[in-house]
Design a protein around this motif. Structure first.
Motif, mmCIF file in Angstrom:
data_model
loop_
_atom_site.group_PDB
_atom_site.id
_atom_site.type_symbol
_atom_site.label_atom_id
_atom_site.label_comp_id
_atom_site.label_asym_id
_atom_site.label_seq_id
_atom_site.Cartn_x
_atom_site.Cartn_y
_atom_site.Cartn_z
ATOM 1 N N VAL A 42 81.834 38.852 121.688
ATOM 2 C CA VAL A 42 82.197 37.644 120.928
ATOM 3 C C VAL A 42 81.605 37.704 119.522
ATOM 4 O O VAL A 42 82.267 37.334 118.549
ATOM 5 C CB VAL A 42 81.744 36.365 121.674
ATOM 6 N N ALA A 43 80.372 38.169 119.407
ATOM 7 C CA ALA A 43 79.737 38.278 118.090
ATOM 8 C C ALA A 43 80.514 39.230 117.188
ATOM 9 O O ALA A 43 80.741 38.936 116.003
ATOM 10 C CB ALA A 43 78.295 38.750 118.237
ATOM 11 N N ALA A 44 80.935 40.360 117.741
ATOM 12 C CA ALA A 44 81.713 41.323 116.955
ATOM 13 C C ALA A 44 83.054 40.719 116.535
ATOM 14 O O ALA A 44 83.484 40.897 115.386
ATOM 15 C CB ALA A 44 81.924 42.608 117.746
ATOM 16 N N ALA A 45 83.704 40.008 117.448
ATOM 17 C CA ALA A 45 84.985 39.379 117.114
ATOM 18 C C ALA A 45 84.794 38.351 116.004
ATOM 19 O O ALA A 45 85.569 38.321 115.036
ATOM 20 C CB ALA A 45 85.590 38.719 118.355
ATOM 21 N N ARG A 50 76.213 31.736 121.165
ATOM 22 C CA ARG A 50 74.923 31.105 121.473
ATOM 23 C C ARG A 50 74.847 30.690 122.940
ATOM 24 O O ARG A 50 73.813 30.865 123.594
ATOM 25 C CB ARG A 50 74.691 29.900 120.564
ATOM 26 N N SER A 51 75.929 30.163 123.484
ATOM 27 C CA SER A 51 75.946 29.760 124.896
ATOM 28 C C SER A 51 75.731 30.953 125.819
ATOM 29 O O SER A 51 75.011 30.851 126.817
ATOM 30 C CB SER A 51 77.270 29.076 125.247
ATOM 31 N N LEU A 52 76.346 32.073 125.495
ATOM 32 C CA LEU A 52 76.165 33.280 126.304
ATOM 33 C C LEU A 52 74.736 33.809 126.194
ATOM 34 O O LEU A 52 74.162 34.275 127.182
ATOM 35 C CB LEU A 52 77.179 34.345 125.907
ATOM 36 N N ALA A 53 74.147 33.704 125.015
ATOM 37 C CA ALA A 53 72.740 34.106 124.855
ATOM 38 C C ALA A 53 71.846 33.200 125.694
ATOM 39 O O ALA A 53 70.905 33.669 126.344
ATOM 40 C CB ALA A 53 72.334 34.052 123.384
ATOM 41 N N ASP A 54 72.147 31.896 125.683
ATOM 42 C CA ASP A 54 71.387 30.944 126.503
ATOM 43 C C ASP A 54 71.529 31.269 127.988
ATOM 44 O O ASP A 54 70.559 31.211 128.742
ATOM 45 C CB ASP A 54 71.838 29.506 126.248
ATOM 46 N N LEU A 55 72.741 31.603 128.421
ATOM 47 C CA LEU A 55 72.975 31.954 129.819
ATOM 48 C C LEU A 55 72.181 33.196 130.205
ATOM 49 O O LEU A 55 71.552 33.227 131.263
ATOM 50 C CB LEU A 55 74.469 32.186 130.070
ATOM 51 N N LEU A 103 83.595 30.437 118.161
ATOM 52 C CA LEU A 103 83.139 31.743 118.640
ATOM 53 C C LEU A 103 81.626 31.872 118.526
ATOM 54 O O LEU A 103 80.968 32.392 119.431
ATOM 55 C CB LEU A 103 83.830 32.872 117.869
ATOM 56 N N ARG A 104 81.064 31.388 117.434
ATOM 57 C CA ARG A 104 79.602 31.436 117.270
ATOM 58 C C ARG A 104 78.918 30.525 118.295
ATOM 59 O O ARG A 104 77.848 30.860 118.813
ATOM 60 C CB ARG A 104 79.201 31.070 115.843
ATOM 61 N N ASP A 105 79.529 29.365 118.590
ATOM 62 C CA ASP A 105 78.982 28.494 119.640
ATOM 63 C C ASP A 105 78.998 29.204 120.990
ATOM 64 O O ASP A 105 78.036 29.129 121.755
ATOM 65 C CB ASP A 105 79.786 27.190 119.747
ATOM 66 N N LEU A 106 80.090 29.889 121.284
ATOM 67 C CA LEU A 106 80.195 30.650 122.530
ATOM 68 C C LEU A 106 79.153 31.762 122.569
ATOM 69 O O LEU A 106 78.517 31.990 123.605
ATOM 70 C CB LEU A 106 81.603 31.223 122.683
#
Length: 96
Positions: free
Chosen positions: A76-79, A16-21, A11-14
């Motif tokens: 995702v961060a909240a989850a 970061r990926s969404l922040a990158d996007l 979830l933390r990787d996701l």
């Protein structure tokens, strides 16, 4: 019985990926806007107007995509935070 599965590292990787996007979309927007400003200074007429229209439409889509990525990142961060907190509470309960 419902089974909950989660992988907070994933979830933390996701997140970061969404922040990158989101950052990538913003960078693309800035480049497109800069290119369109340069083109406007050197180009006029119907083709130039059509190009500017296309850039405007594309920019609006990029904004929606960036905002969507930010919304998903927040969710995702909240989850992940909630799962981590629950895991910590469960570990404390069982340790004690």
């Amino acid at each position: 019985m419902s089974v909950q599965r989660h992988d907070t590292a994933a979830l933390r990787d996701l997140e970061r990926s969404l922040a990158d996007l989101a950052q990538f979309c913003q960078t693309l927007q800035l480049h497109a806007e800069g290119a369109s400003q340069q083109a406007t200074a050197a180009w006029g007429g119907a083709a130039s107007l059509e190009f500017m229209h296309k850039v405007t439409v594309w920019s609006a889509g990029a904004t929606v995509m960036r905002e969507g990525a930010v919304d998903l990142q927040t969710w995702v961060a909240a989850a992940a935070t909630n799962y981590e907190a629950a895991q910590t509470r469960a570990s404390s309960a069982w340790a004690g």
